[in-house]
Scaffold this motif. Sequence first.
Motif, PDB file in Angstrom:
ATOM      1  N   LYS A 265      -2.986   2.901   4.100  1.00 47.91           N
ATOM      2  CA  LYS A 265      -3.863   3.554   3.021  1.00 47.91           C
ATOM      3  C   LYS A 265      -3.600   5.150   3.147  1.00 47.91           C
ATOM      4  O   LYS A 265      -3.600   6.034   2.194  1.00 47.91           O
ATOM      5  CB  LYS A 265      -5.351   3.382   3.130  1.00 47.91           C
ATOM      6  CG  LYS A 265      -5.667   1.769   2.678  1.00 47.91           C
ATOM      7  CD  LYS A 265      -5.315   1.317   1.113  1.00 47.91           C
ATOM      8  CE  LYS A 265      -6.365   2.335   0.044  1.00 47.91           C
ATOM      9  NZ  LYS A 265      -6.042   1.780  -1.225  1.00 47.91           N
TER      10      LYS A 265
ATOM     11  N   HIS B 113      -5.683   7.572  -7.530  1.00 46.14           N
ATOM     12  CA  HIS B 113      -5.376   6.638  -6.455  1.00 46.14           C
ATOM     13  C   HIS B 113      -6.692   6.380  -5.736  1.00 46.14           C
ATOM     14  O   HIS B 113      -7.513   7.233  -5.120  1.00 46.14           O
ATOM     15  CB  HIS B 113      -4.239   7.301  -5.489  1.00 46.14           C
ATOM     16  CG  HIS B 113      -3.946   6.692  -4.250  1.00 46.14           C
ATOM     17  ND1 HIS B 113      -3.413   5.377  -4.201  1.00 46.14           N
ATOM     18  CD2 HIS B 113      -4.302   6.862  -3.154  1.00 46.14           C
ATOM     19  CE1 HIS B 113      -3.447   4.783  -3.052  1.00 46.14           C
ATOM     20  NE2 HIS B 113      -3.963   5.690  -2.138  1.00 46.14           N
TER      21      HIS B 113
ATOM     22  N   ASN C 126       1.012  -1.197   0.028  1.00 44.82           N
ATOM     23  CA  ASN C 126       0.235   0.046  -0.036  1.00 44.82           C
ATOM     24  C   ASN C 126       1.173   1.371  -0.068  1.00 44.82           C
ATOM     25  O   ASN C 126       0.387   2.193  -0.731  1.00 44.82           O
ATOM     26  CB  ASN C 126      -0.840   0.039   1.247  1.00 44.82           C
ATOM     27  CG  ASN C 126      -1.737  -1.268   1.192  1.00 44.82           C
ATOM     28  OD1 ASN C 126      -1.800  -2.062   0.265  1.00 44.82           O
ATOM     29  ND2 ASN C 126      -2.747  -1.280   2.223  1.00 44.82           N
ATOM     30  N   ILE C 127       1.992   1.072   0.800  1.00 45.03           N
ATOM     31  CA  ILE C 127       2.857   2.293   0.735  1.00 45.03           C
ATOM     32  C   ILE C 127       4.022   2.372  -0.240  1.00 45.03           C
ATOM     33  O   ILE C 127       3.843   3.127  -1.117  1.00 45.03           O
ATOM     34  CB  ILE C 127       3.358   2.636   2.139  1.00 45.03           C
ATOM     35  CG1 ILE C 127       2.011   2.680   3.279  1.00 45.03           C
ATOM     36  CG2 ILE C 127       4.208   3.912   2.352  1.00 45.03           C
ATOM     37  CD1 ILE C 127       2.383   3.052   4.728  1.00 45.03           C
TER      38      ILE C 127
ATOM     39  N   ALA D 209      -0.214   6.264   1.783  1.00 45.00           N
ATOM     40  CA  ALA D 209      -0.293   6.338   0.659  1.00 45.00           C
ATOM     41  C   ALA D 209      -1.171   7.694  -0.085  1.00 45.00           C
ATOM     42  O   ALA D 209      -0.451   8.278  -1.021  1.00 45.00           O
ATOM     43  CB  ALA D 209      -1.004   5.067  -0.139  1.00 45.00           C
TER      44      ALA D 209
ATOM     45  N   THR E 107       2.777   2.126  -3.970  1.00 43.00           N
ATOM     46  CA  THR E 107       1.939   3.498  -4.447  1.00 43.00           C
ATOM     47  C   THR E 107       3.330   4.261  -4.771  1.00 43.00           C
ATOM     48  O   THR E 107       3.322   4.873  -5.815  1.00 43.00           O
ATOM     49  CB  THR E 107       1.304   4.039  -3.374  1.00 43.00           C
ATOM     50  OG1 THR E 107       0.101   2.960  -3.010  1.00 43.00           O
ATOM     51  CG2 THR E 107       0.511   5.189  -3.754  1.00 43.00           C
ATOM     52  N   GLN E 108       4.293   4.437  -4.092  1.00 47.71           N
ATOM     53  CA  GLN E 108       5.361   5.275  -4.452  1.00 47.71           C
ATOM     54  C   GLN E 108       6.154   4.780  -5.672  1.00 47.71           C
ATOM     55  O   GLN E 108       6.549   5.746  -6.583  1.00 47.71           O
ATOM     56  CB  GLN E 108       6.446   5.342  -3.180  1.00 47.71           C
ATOM     57  CG  GLN E 108       7.608   6.604  -3.526  1.00 47.71           C
ATOM     58  CD  GLN E 108       7.042   7.621  -3.703  1.00 47.71           C
ATOM     59  OE1 GLN E 108       6.212   8.113  -2.884  1.00 47.71           O
ATOM     60  NE2 GLN E 108       7.668   8.447  -4.797  1.00 47.71           N
TER      61      GLN E 108
END
Length: 339
Positions: free
Chosen positions: A157, A125, A104-105, A160, A108-109
């Motif tokens: 979340k 997103h 999730n983190i 993110a 996303t990056q």
Amino acid sequence: MRLLVTGGCGFIGSNFIRDMLARHDGLTIVNLDLLTYAGNRQSLADVEAAYGGTRYFFARGDIANAELVLHLFEEHAIEAVANFAAESHVDRSITDASPFVRTNIAGTQSLLDASRHFGIKRFVHVSTDEVYGTLGPDGKFTEETPLAPNSPYSASKAGADMLVRAAHETFGMDTVITRCSNNYGPFQFPEKLIPLMFSRAMADEALPVYGDGLNVRDWIYVLDHCRGVELALLKGKSGEVYNFGGDAEKPNIEVVRTILKALGKPESLIRFVTDRPGHDLRYAMDFTKATRELGFAPAYDFSRGIAETMAWYQQNGPWLESVASGAYRQFMASWYGDR
Ligand code: NAD
């Protein structure tokens, strides 16, 4: 448009891909999915048959794998991203938060980095109402509500969401964040409330309901959420956040009773079990901004949505069987077995 959809073999992503390809002739979708326990390629068998190799491409892989993501962007000349991929189950995040942090983190990056590198047009997103924390008996979450996540899932979340915000503020990236309430509908993995209660009731097994069953969620039919994400992609303002909801607040116990009634099963199957730690009491979404700026309005009311969902699960027993793998069964036994 050449759109990268991540997590497209999951519940919401698969509904989104099917709906978008059917209604937009000029659209090509590349679906990047790791096929975790929650991802099922079978959910898009009809899409593969209709559009595979022409307007639909599948790649198995991890969104946190920067090299793979860069390669896909280049190979398919990606113009926009809709990021659905996530570890999404709160109970699992309580058992082990590490996959949530990674996907999730960090995931996303990695997508944001590739999007910046290739200068894509739009990054949507897909986030959740859970980032806002919990409500008392009154009020609703707006886009201005401060983030106050209470579970490792919602915290990841929210992390993110902050990275997406930073990509817009720091690099001027064209981003839109959507936050939606609880979804239900076809192709939902049977660890979530509605399909879980359906499959246990069908097998005449006890239905575990957390606490007193009075936790309230705002239920939205999955296709309404998909239409919201589509509107955000096509019409959302860069840098903005949009809430989506179904205008259908229900205590969990009412949802469970509705399912039992629809299936003709007795309420004696209900078992109240020790509450989930940090269980949020109530979520409710104010989505007037999405209505005003995007024209968003849920088309399904709860009674129609739940009737169609129950009918779909009844007609799709083999799908339900095929997704309930050994790993899934093990988790369910360890989590719900003694409850
Ligand atoms: P899901 O668990 O059904 O599907 C997630 C998909 O992501 C699966 O196909 C899985 O294989 C894939 N995935 C997981 N890790 C990955 C990785 N590292 N790389 C690539 N793919 C990976 O989830 P869902 O219910 O469809 O939710 C989709 C999105 O919508 C999530 O971001 C979730 O936070 C958000 N959301 C869900 C709800 C809901 O009620 N289900 C509500 C609001 C927001």
